[in-house]
Enzyme design. Structure first.
Site, PDB file in Angstrom:
ATOM      1  CB  CYS A  28       1.149   1.569   1.650  1.00 46.81           C
ATOM      2  SG  CYS A  28      -0.466   1.824   2.420  1.00 46.81           S
ATOM      3  CB  CYS A  50       6.980   7.243 -13.433  1.00 45.39           C
ATOM      4  SG  CYS A  50       6.900   5.436 -13.550  1.00 45.39           S
TER       5      CYS A  50
END
Length: 317
Positions: free
Chosen positions: A97, A270
């Site tokens: 998560c 990223c």
């Protein structure tokens, strides 16, 4: 404290500290039912193995982004977690998560479903998911049940002749840390990586290069460095022709600013510096006859490191 405000008649026993192999079995044996709400693979294997060795049912829930899953393992002769997943996935393929994000409502729905199954088992009503897995798609608003394979006779922990008879080092077994924090993968040698400070220096020096942003489209729409070329990692992995043509065009444009004798640097970024390493490996295998001589490197820590160390106004998400 929050639970006590909801129901002060229930006894709550907190254990402050991470669950470890040397303490897990002792703790699990004190209870009738275990609910797994963890967010990392080593802990899932640890809890499942402890429940099998202690003879306890395990109500397991998980959630990521807009999807949730629920299953009950080691219940009335049903499969355990290892029956379904005998070997852990490669660490670089796992998203938790912290990395991928999750909608809080989804975890709430799965958590309530877990609580319901615990109450049903405790009251003797029995679980609906002893041999099934519940799949929840929040985007479509759909629930569906998938029938699971039965218990494997050759399972390493719950099989007829188990090889796992005591808890082991699950971080070593899975090749990853038992934490729900953002991962920090190391897929490249140090020579193929640069810090955000090093990248800022070459950016200020106007060194010819290409900055490739490989985040998903939805993340690039949140924030991005204006001079970056955006091509999602998935497009690189699938060798998308249109995406590769865009990359080739940008490389050719930048090469015109050089003497064309030295390799053109392609820096990959990223969010956290994990997917960028995967992208660098792909770029290193591109044919030189089409893309010319390029030198691919990733930017350690990604855009979140850029936000904390270079530009405090850059959005963090």
């Amino acid at each position: 404290a929050a639970l006590r405000r909801l129901n002060s008649a229930v006894q709550y026993v907190p254990y402050r500290g991470a669950l470890r192999p040397r303490s897990a079995l002792r703790l699990v044996r004190q209870y009738d039912i275990v609910a797994d709400c963890s967010d990392n693979v080593p802990t899932r294997y640890l809890v499942s193995d402890a429940c099998v060795l202690a003879g306890k049912p395990l109500v397991s829930g998980s959630a990521l982004r807009l999807e949730g899953q629920l299953a009950v393992y080691n219940y009335r002769g049903g499969p355990c977690y290892r029956c379904l997943f005998p070997e852990p996935p490669p660490p670089d393929t796992v998203t938790n998560c912290a990395d991928g994000g999750v909608l809080g409502v989804v975890t709430g729905i799965i958590g309530c479903m877990q609580a319901l199954e615990v109450l049903k088992i405790a009251s003797g009503m029995g679980s609906s998911f002893g041999g099934y897995m519940l799949m929840f798609d929040a985007l479509e608003g759909r629930f569906r049940n998938i029938k699971l394979r039965p218990r494997k006779a050759d399972c390493a922990v719950c099989g007829d002749n188990p090889s796992v008879t005591c808890l082991q080092d699950y971080e070593a077994f899975c090749g990853s840390s038992a934490t729900d924090k953002c991962r920090a993968l190391r897929l490249l040698p140090s020579g193929d990586r640069v810090s955000v400070q090093q990248y800022k220096e070459l950016l200020d020096a106007r060194v010819p290069h290409v900055l490739l942003d490989v985040r998903p489209q939805v993340e690039a729409e949140i924030c991005r460095l204006q001079h970056a070329l955006h091509i999602p990692l998935r497009s690189l992995e699938e060798k998308d022709e249109q995406a590769l043509q865009r990359l080739q065009k940008r490389i050719c444009e930048e090469k015109q600013r050089t003497d064309d004798q030295t390799p053109l640097p392609v820096y990959v970024v990223c969010k956290l510096g994990n997917d960028s390493q995967k992208a660098v490996k792909i770029l290193q295998e591109l044919p030189a006859e089409e893309f010319g001589s390029v030198l691919a490197k990733d930017i350690k820590g990604g855009l979140m490191a850029w936000a904390t160390k270079i530009d405090s106004t850059f959005p963090q998400y």
